[in-house]
Write a protein that holds these residues in place. Structure first.
Motif, short mmCIF file in Angstrom:
data_model
loop_
_atom_site.label_atom_id
_atom_site.label_comp_id
_atom_site.label_asym_id
_atom_site.label_seq_id
_atom_site.Cartn_x
_atom_site.Cartn_y
_atom_site.Cartn_z
N MET A 1 19.53 39.15 39.23
CA MET A 1 19.81 39.23 38.04
C MET A 1 20.95 38.23 37.57
N ILE B 1 23.87 37.81 34.58
CA ILE B 1 24.28 38.35 33.66
C ILE B 1 24.78 37.21 32.47
N THR C 1 27.65 39.64 26.77
CA THR C 1 27.53 40.87 27.37
C THR C 1 28.82 41.77 27.45
N ALA D 1 26.14 45.51 30.49
CA ALA D 1 25.92 45.68 32.21
C ALA D 1 26.92 46.64 32.58
N SER E 1 19.12 43.29 26.96
CA SER E 1 19.10 43.38 28.33
C SER E 1 19.81 44.43 28.85
N PHE F 1 21.79 45.65 32.22
CA PHE F 1 21.94 45.45 33.31
C PHE F 1 22.60 46.57 34.32
N VAL G 1 23.47 47.09 37.48
CA VAL G 1 23.36 46.14 38.77
C VAL G 1 23.65 47.09 40.05
#
Lengths: 330, 330
Positions: free
Chosen positions: A1, A3, A64, A95, A118, A120, A122
């Motif tokens: 991934m 970011i 983000t 995220a 998106s 995320f 993580v």
């Protein structure tokens, strides 16, 4: 991934720096990733970034919103959801590295889906990973290993990446845990992959590279920790390290979360070397990194000088002294 | 998971015994679990059990239809689905250890839900597992470890369980892989758990027990296999073995699936002992189990006699000679 940067750091209502350790880590290691911070009423942490609301952050180009705090239980608080949704609507991805997932909050999942953003999470990977092949890869790799969990392996790896880059060398930090992923913007949380794929995940994370490029891979756990040594073993095998750095916190008396003593340093180095040499026969220790935060300066220096005499390797506390003497030995 | 017995072994259209190794394993180790076999047109394997259709098996009390075959790719063939559905309708649960899941076949999932039957996809666990604690448990534990994958660890463990029970001792085989789970009816496929929980899964699998009870835990992988050593490490730490048995196939020249040499036996034993003694300082080797299927009888006996002189431990091929001399050493 991977970011998208830059970030808006979301500090929520964090009461202390430890609760905001993801945000403070990103701010410390990569201030250039951060356009600002978003604090709610009652927040007592300041990352010394501009205070921005969602609109202002969007106007400054934030790509983000990173949840930079961990509250008790690692959950996504209901009081955050309206702000997180607003960030999605203003064009940002989200995220987080919490236990529960952004994608498990229905309104966030639905908003992200509708707008093509998106989320995320993580700590969790959806990547299809291979079984480790053991095939030797090109490029150089450094891996910090520890006498215990949480003894300075991520800090050491980030400090070594930064020092190598400052010298004009090619280097990339490769994150293997949620904080490292959020600090660096990419990586795989290897303790969350299916057991058969630990080594394979690290092979994917640190692929073939130029002969003079250093991957500086974030370490995890310890071969002497009865809960997590399997993760550490797979990580070492997948990393194929050319260079190992032993990380140690000298005031700790038992290992994190269990009633086990810390290993002897020589014994710990011997076992790590034995495991590492399976996939890279040229693996060797290049230094020892001491987290001496709980020692006075004179005691810390005396302790490190003793270790240096004993092992014939550069010994440094990255926070007090930097890692130059360790990377001189690469 | 605990799969209800007795079983109807489903052999599908298996062309050879290797394709039906789950079924032949159950038949060999636990004939008392099996009421019969179900073969489709073209099946060329015979487990020497009564041929039963679904109705006849239900009438004889079959509680679970076990998919005893693995076709190429480990998938559930469309040609099986009608029979599997019929088994559900006649009161049986289904169990399989394939890559894809019974519960991913919509008609099977829906039928099981409607009738209250269970679908056991034994390769996957839905159990909530703890992180390993390293706390010493009561009871005794034996673990076979290997120079490689697929060198006889499951066979050795099942043979030792059987021999201990035949002597009137308390013993339980603890399965850690899909074939072992289907052969014994319970267990956790530890290579499929999340990496952080490998040791914890084994602690759950082999809990506190009576002081004179032996858990005989199925081994997995090898500390010297670059793909899977993380799984092996967590398994050893969670197992806390009092007794280790080294398993070896002497004609193999490289490890399964990778271009790595087999380890030296003394080196392999030393590393396994080092890892095992973290969670059980009293761990020791009690014997060596040789899979000598590819050697002539005289060559096999000479090889084993040499090893016995070299290591001072009982050495046996469980298939040729049984494991009595190894368990005499417990």
């Amino acid at each position: 991934m991977e970011i998208q940067k830059p970030y808006l750091l979301f500090l929520a209502d964090a009461h202390d720096r430890l609760a905001a350790k993801v945000a403070t880590g990103i701010r410390y290691w990569h201030p250039e990733y951060c356009v600002g911070q978003l604090r709610m009423a009652g927040c007592q942490v300041d990352c010394e970034l501009p205070d921005l609301d969602i609109d202002a952050a969007a106007a400054k180009g934030a790509k983000t919103l990173v949840v930079g705090v961990a509250n008790r239980g690692g959950v996504i608080s209901e009081s955050w959801v309206a702000l997180l949704q607003q960030a999605l609507e203003r064009g940002m991805d989200l995220a987080a590295g919490l236990h529960n997932r952004l994608s498990d909050v229905p309104v966030l999942k639905e908003t992200a889906r509708r707008l093509g953003r998106s989320l995320f999470d993580v700590r969790h990977t959806s990547a299809v990973l291979p079984v480790g092949s053991g095939r030797k890869r090109s490029g150089k790799r450094l891996l910090p290993v520890g006498t215990d969990c949480s003894c300075g392996k991520m800090y050491t790896a980030l400090a070594i990446e930064k020092a190598l880059l400052a010298r004009g060398q090619k280097a990339t930090f490769r994150a293997t845990g949620q904080t490292g992923i959020l600090v660096s913007g990419a990586g795989i949380s290897i303790d969350a992959v299916v057991a058969d794929f630990i080594a394979g995940a690290v092979e994917v994370l640190a692929p073939d590279n130029e002969p003079d490029h250093w991957d500086v891979i974030e370490g995890q756990g310890s071969l002497f920790h009865p809960s997590f040594a399997g993760v550490t073993t797979g990580l070492i095998h997948g990393a194929q390290p050319d260079a190992l750095v032993l990380c140690h916190e000298p005031t700790r008396t038992t290992m994190r979360g269990v009633d086990y003593p810390l290993p002897d340093l020589a014994d710990c180095m011997a076992l790590n070397l034995k495991i590492a040499q399976l996939t890279n026969p040229l693996a060797r220790f290049v230094g020892i990194s001491i987290n001496s935060a709980h020692l006075s300066e004179p005691k810390a220096l005396e302790y490190m000088a003793d270790l240096e005499r004993q092992f014939g390797l550069p010994v440094a506390d990255p926070f007090r002294q930097g890692v130059d003497r360790i990377i001189d030995n690469l």
